[in-house]
Design an enzyme around this catalytic site. Structure first.
Site, mmCIF file in Angstrom:
data_model
loop_
_atom_site.group_PDB
_atom_site.id
_atom_site.type_symbol
_atom_site.label_atom_id
_atom_site.label_comp_id
_atom_site.label_asym_id
_atom_site.label_seq_id
_atom_site.Cartn_x
_atom_site.Cartn_y
_atom_site.Cartn_z
ATOM 1 N N THR A 131 49.274 128.556 -14.539
ATOM 2 C CA THR A 131 49.453 129.972 -14.879
ATOM 3 C C THR A 131 48.700 130.874 -13.901
ATOM 4 O O THR A 131 49.249 131.838 -13.365
ATOM 5 C CB THR A 131 48.917 130.221 -16.309
ATOM 6 O OG1 THR A 131 49.560 129.298 -17.167
ATOM 7 C CG2 THR A 131 49.184 131.630 -16.770
ATOM 8 N N GLY A 182 51.562 128.218 -28.595
ATOM 9 C CA GLY A 182 51.010 128.144 -27.247
ATOM 10 C C GLY A 182 49.763 128.994 -27.052
ATOM 11 O O GLY A 182 49.277 129.150 -25.946
ATOM 12 N N GLY A 214 45.411 134.552 -19.246
ATOM 13 C CA GLY A 214 46.806 134.881 -18.938
ATOM 14 C C GLY A 214 47.010 135.141 -17.462
ATOM 15 O O GLY A 214 46.052 135.365 -16.711
ATOM 16 N N GLU A 238 34.877 135.842 -10.296
ATOM 17 C CA GLU A 238 35.176 136.886 -11.287
ATOM 18 C C GLU A 238 36.115 136.376 -12.386
ATOM 19 O O GLU A 238 35.987 136.742 -13.561
ATOM 20 C CB GLU A 238 35.800 138.099 -10.574
ATOM 21 C CG GLU A 238 36.070 139.285 -11.462
ATOM 22 C CD GLU A 238 34.808 139.838 -12.108
ATOM 23 O OE1 GLU A 238 34.021 140.478 -11.413
ATOM 24 O OE2 GLU A 238 34.598 139.610 -13.330
ATOM 25 N N LYS A 242 30.856 130.376 -20.224
ATOM 26 C CA LYS A 242 30.935 131.769 -19.749
ATOM 27 C C LYS A 242 29.605 132.484 -19.967
ATOM 28 O O LYS A 242 29.133 133.243 -19.111
ATOM 29 C CB LYS A 242 32.068 132.502 -20.469
ATOM 30 C CG LYS A 242 33.446 131.949 -20.107
ATOM 31 C CD LYS A 242 34.520 132.407 -21.078
ATOM 32 C CE LYS A 242 35.892 131.862 -20.713
ATOM 33 N NZ LYS A 242 36.900 132.062 -21.759
#
Ligand code: HSE
Length: 446
Positions: free
Chosen positions: A29, A201, A322, A143, A219
């Protein structure tokens, strides 16, 4: 009289350098998004960078997969990218060891800049990799590793350094936030909502890293390092996921005027004279007061609050995963490299990153839920154990059912140290009137 332009227009901008040559490892993706963005925004990005950005090599696990873009021939061996003629290798394979680590190390050894979205790799090996990069005056930029499209890495590394940072806290995992939001909206249980999220999904087939808090921990380790000048440290971090949160907890939270969110929090603690003590890092579900910025981050979105001393408190929100948001972060790193703006990987020279000194877990008010038999004396027993540990109760709800059946007793405590509450709960759990391990969730102050 001729008028001189104040600033060159995009078309006039002088292209003084040759193209930045880019190799991309991984065409999932994010990789696909990067390829498409570099193609569709080619001229605008060249104008902003002062030079063109060109893909010279790409590797993918499956070269036969149908894709809605083309990139010429695909290499099957990502390591070949480290010895290509690229200036920068983009690592989008993932995983803290194995081929991703080997590729990043080899690329740096071979004098190539690296851009990566790999939070697991940097949370484990960030300091050493940063030292390797800085020793060769190379960039290692990430980033995209934290909160997808939200530019929080650059913000902490560059924009909020003047007054220092006291705390950073965030909703850093879209999967967990989606599940908690759906549980709240639909009143359904965790397992049910997870199953549906997998079918749609939104959640991985193996969701362990997300729902167990591990992804948020990776993170948070990076944000903490950027905020406090410490080496990324996963060992000194308490990590708890969301699988024990029930629809009932979410309902009670709402009655008290709160929402439950999985938060990553890293906070500098101070003694009574204002001297820095240590860093408190934790990942766990928290009660967040409704109508505060983080409480309003819904669905798969991410949100981060930074308390930056005298500069004030700042809130960022947006899409944390995404294709387009993550590609946005990767491409902005590539443009920075093309421009040649070089700074240390974690905002200060890697050799100077300190070891994190863990702080004592702080005090907080707590939401406690007890699943008990509705028999005489059970409330007195719970109150007694809390009193023994010097934990004071602020408010309480008991949902009535038929006498003798099990009921939920929910209490909110006054501010109390975590270890005192844990001690009390351990004693309560030993009672034969208690049916399950009590649930404790901190009330987040803001
Ligand atoms: N799996 C992550 C999430 C995105 O659900 O937010 C990548 O870290």
């Amino acid at each position: 009289m001729a008028r001189l332009p104040i600033w060159p227009t995009q078309n006039d901008f002088p292209m003084t350098k040759g193209a930045l040559k880019i190799a991309i490892a991984g065409l999932g993706t994010v990789g696909g998004g990067v390829v498409k963005t570099l193609a569709s925004r080619h001229d605008a990005l060249a104008a902003q960078a002062g030079r063109k950005l060109e893909i010279v090599a790409v590797s993918a696990r499956d070269s036969n997969k149908k894709r809605d873009f083309s990139v010429g021939s695909l290499l099957s061996d990502p390591l070949a990218l480290a010895s290509s003629d690229a200036d920068v290798v983009v690592e989008l394979i993932g995983g803290e060891e194995g081929i991703a680590r080997k590729l990043v190390e080899t690329a740096l050894q071979n004098g190539k800049h690296v851009v990566t979205a790999n939070k697991a790799l940097l949370a484990r090996h960030g300091k050493r990799l940063a030292e390797m990069a800085e020793a060769k005056n190379l960039q290692l930029k990430f980033e995209a590793a934290v909160a997808g499209g939200i530019p929080i890495v650059t913000t902490l590394r560059e924009a909020l350094i003047a007054h220092g940072v006291d705390a950073v806290k965030g909703i850093l995992n879209g999967t967990c936030n989606y599940i908690l939001t759906e549980m709240e909206v639909s009143g359904r249980g965790f397992a049910d909502v997870l199953k549906e999220a997998q079918a749609k999904g939104y959640a991985e087939a193996d969701p362990t890293l997300d729902i167990g808090g591990g992804d948020t921990a990776h993170k948070l380790a990076l944000l903490s390092s950027l905020a406090f000048g410490t080496a990324p440290d996963l060992l000194n971090m308490r990590v708890e996921g969301i699988s024990h949160i029930t629809a009932e907890d979410i309902g009670f939270a709402s009655e008290f005027g709160f929402r439950i969110k999985l938060l990553g929090v890293a906070r500098q603690t101070y003694d009574e004279n204002g001297a820095a003590l240590g860093i408190d890092q934790r990942v766990r579900p928290a009660m967040v007061r409704a109508r505060t910025p983080l409480a309003n981050v819904d669905g798969a979105a991410n949100g981060v609050v930074v308390d930056a001393g005298e500069a004030g408190s700042f809130f960022f929100s947006g899409r944390g995963a995404g294709e387009a948001p993550t590609a946005s972060a990767v491409v902005s790193d590539l443009v920075e490299i093309a421009r040649g703006s070089f700074g240390p990987v974690f905002g200060r020279p890697a050799a100077g990153l300190k070891n994190l000194v863990p702080a004592e877990s702080g005090a907080s008010a707590w939401y406690l839920r007890f699943d008990v038999l509705d028999v005489p004396g059970v409330l007195a027993e719970i109150a007694g154990r809390l009193s023994d540990a010097n934990v004071s109760i602020e408010s309480m709800i008991q949902r009535g059912r038929a006498p003798g059946e099990h009921v939920s007793i929910v209490m909110i405590t006054h501010e109390s140290p975590q270890d005192a509450v844990e001690r009390a709960l351990k004693a309560v759990a030993a009672s034969d009137k208690v049916r399950a391990r009590p649930c404790m969730i901190p009330m987040e102050a803001a």
